[in-house]
Design a protein around this motif. Structure first.
Motif, short mmCIF file in Angstrom:
data_model
loop_
_atom_site.label_atom_id
_atom_site.label_comp_id
_atom_site.label_asym_id
_atom_site.label_seq_id
_atom_site.Cartn_x
_atom_site.Cartn_y
_atom_site.Cartn_z
N VAL A 65 1.42 12.61 2.27
CA VAL A 65 0.51 13.53 2.96
C VAL A 65 0.95 14.94 2.55
O VAL A 65 2.08 15.34 2.81
CB VAL A 65 0.56 13.35 4.49
N ASP A 66 0.04 15.63 1.86
CA ASP A 66 0.37 16.92 1.26
C ASP A 66 1.65 16.82 0.44
O ASP A 66 2.51 17.70 0.46
CB ASP A 66 0.48 18.02 2.32
N GLY A 67 1.79 15.70 -0.27
CA GLY A 67 2.91 15.50 -1.18
C GLY A 67 4.20 15.03 -0.54
O GLY A 67 5.19 14.81 -1.24
N GLU A 68 4.21 14.88 0.76
CA GLU A 68 5.43 14.45 1.44
C GLU A 68 5.31 13.02 1.93
O GLU A 68 4.27 12.63 2.47
CB GLU A 68 5.72 15.37 2.63
N ALA A 109 10.10 -6.15 -10.56
CA ALA A 109 10.55 -5.54 -9.30
C ALA A 109 9.61 -5.83 -8.14
O ALA A 109 9.97 -5.60 -6.99
CB ALA A 109 10.71 -4.04 -9.48
N SER A 110 8.44 -6.33 -8.43
CA SER A 110 7.46 -6.55 -7.36
C SER A 110 7.77 -7.75 -6.49
O SER A 110 7.46 -7.76 -5.30
CB SER A 110 6.05 -6.70 -7.94
N GLN A 111 8.37 -8.78 -7.05
CA GLN A 111 8.71 -10.00 -6.33
C GLN A 111 7.52 -10.48 -5.49
O GLN A 111 6.48 -10.74 -6.04
CB GLN A 111 9.98 -9.78 -5.52
N CYS A 112 7.61 -10.52 -4.15
CA CYS A 112 6.45 -10.97 -3.36
C CYS A 112 5.39 -9.89 -3.31
O CYS A 112 4.23 -10.17 -3.04
CB CYS A 112 6.86 -11.42 -1.97
N GLY A 113 5.76 -8.65 -3.53
CA GLY A 113 4.81 -7.55 -3.62
C GLY A 113 4.49 -6.83 -2.33
O GLY A 113 3.85 -5.78 -2.34
N TYR A 114 4.94 -7.35 -1.22
CA TYR A 114 4.54 -6.75 0.06
C TYR A 114 5.12 -5.35 0.24
O TYR A 114 4.44 -4.45 0.71
CB TYR A 114 4.96 -7.66 1.23
N CYS A 115 6.35 -5.15 -0.15
CA CYS A 115 6.99 -3.85 0.03
C CYS A 115 6.74 -2.90 -1.14
O CYS A 115 7.03 -1.71 -1.05
CB CYS A 115 8.50 -4.02 0.21
N THR A 116 6.22 -3.42 -2.23
CA THR A 116 6.08 -2.65 -3.47
C THR A 116 5.31 -1.34 -3.30
O THR A 116 5.75 -0.30 -3.82
CB THR A 116 5.46 -3.52 -4.58
N PRO A 117 4.18 -1.31 -2.59
CA PRO A 117 3.47 -0.03 -2.46
C PRO A 117 4.35 1.08 -1.87
O PRO A 117 4.31 2.22 -2.32
CB PRO A 117 2.29 -0.36 -1.53
N GLY A 118 5.15 0.74 -0.88
CA GLY A 118 6.04 1.73 -0.28
C GLY A 118 7.08 2.22 -1.27
O GLY A 118 7.36 3.42 -1.35
N PHE A 119 7.63 1.31 -2.05
CA PHE A 119 8.61 1.71 -3.07
C PHE A 119 7.95 2.58 -4.13
O PHE A 119 8.53 3.56 -4.59
CB PHE A 119 9.23 0.47 -3.73
N VAL A 120 6.75 2.24 -4.55
CA VAL A 120 6.05 3.01 -5.59
C VAL A 120 5.77 4.43 -5.09
O VAL A 120 6.00 5.41 -5.80
CB VAL A 120 4.75 2.30 -6.04
N VAL A 121 5.30 4.54 -3.86
CA VAL A 121 5.00 5.87 -3.29
C VAL A 121 6.29 6.70 -3.19
O VAL A 121 6.31 7.87 -3.57
CB VAL A 121 4.31 5.73 -1.92
N MET A 122 7.36 6.09 -2.71
CA MET A 122 8.62 6.83 -2.58
C MET A 122 9.19 7.19 -3.96
O MET A 122 9.78 8.26 -4.13
CB MET A 122 9.63 6.01 -1.78
N THR A 123 9.01 6.32 -4.94
CA THR A 123 9.47 6.63 -6.29
C THR A 123 8.67 7.79 -6.89
O THR A 123 9.23 8.64 -7.57
CB THR A 123 9.34 5.37 -7.19
N LYS A 124 7.39 7.83 -6.61
CA LYS A 124 6.55 8.94 -7.10
C LYS A 124 7.12 10.26 -6.60
O LYS A 124 7.28 11.21 -7.37
CB LYS A 124 5.12 8.75 -6.63
N LYS A 125 7.43 10.32 -5.32
CA LYS A 125 7.99 11.55 -4.75
C LYS A 125 9.36 11.86 -5.37
O LYS A 125 9.64 13.01 -5.72
CB LYS A 125 8.11 11.40 -3.23
N LEU A 126 10.19 10.85 -5.53
CA LEU A 126 11.52 11.07 -6.11
C LEU A 126 11.40 11.68 -7.51
O LEU A 126 12.05 12.68 -7.82
CB LEU A 126 12.29 9.74 -6.20
N LEU A 127 10.56 11.08 -8.36
CA LEU A 127 10.47 11.55 -9.74
C LEU A 127 9.77 12.90 -9.86
O LEU A 127 10.01 13.63 -10.83
CB LEU A 127 9.78 10.50 -10.61
#
Length: 169
Positions: A65-68, A109-127
């Motif tokens: 939300v607004d990049g955060e 890294a997706s494995q079952c995939g349920y948590c993956t969207p959260g990891f992808v969003v947090m990785t986007k912010k990290l990078l």
């Protein structure tokens, strides 16, 4: 025997708000206590963000939300009005996966995939904040994301690969 929804909804309590999600503007009618996650999933049909713990402890519902980074399972939709919301769907370029999403796929890294969207969003912010994170910085940034499959090594590898590919551009 069937169970019927007997909830009485007072339409006067609903409010129409304007949400900017992944670059598109949407007018949605919401209840004052309606969570952003539910509006994204049920009214805008953006089902990438997941409902998991419902208490903000696993980050499967993370959006920007607004990049955060924001836990959409805890934020009221009405408080997101006027802000830019980015979901995991908005990270890709249409049907082309973002480098982060592709690296999660490539490294398993997706494995079952349920948590993956959260990891992808947090990785986007990290990078965005740190294009060349160390492994310790990656682990520290993602420490609040919970993967029930416990395959964190592949997730760390995916973030490293995404960082390398993003930096190479």
């Amino acid at each position: 025997m069937s169970i019927e929804n007997t909830e009485v909804v007072d339409e006067s309590e609903h409010r129409t708000i304007e949400l900017s999600v992944n670059g598109d503007t949407h007018q949605v009618r919401v209840k004052p206590n309606e969570l952003l996650l539910n509006v994204l999933r049920e009214k805008l049909h953006l089902t990438g963000s997941k409902y998991a713990c419902g208490t903000g402890e696993c980050r499967a519902c993370s959006v920007l939300v607004d990049g955060e980074p924001t836990l959409s399972c805890l934020q009221l939709a009405i408080t997101a009005e006027g802000k830019e919301i980015t979901t995991v769907e908005g990270i890709s370029d249409g049907r082309t996966l973002h480098e982060i999403q592709q690296s999660f796929l490539d490294t398993g890294a997706s494995q079952c995939g349920y948590c993956t969207p959260g990891f992808v969003v947090m990785t986007k912010k990290l990078l965005e904040d740190n294009p060349s994170p160390t492994e310790e910085e990656i682990r520290d940034h993602l420490k609040g994301n919970i993967c029930r499959c416990t395959g964190y090594n592949n997730i760390i590898d995916a973030v490293k690969k995404a960082a390398e590919e993003t930096e190479a551009e």
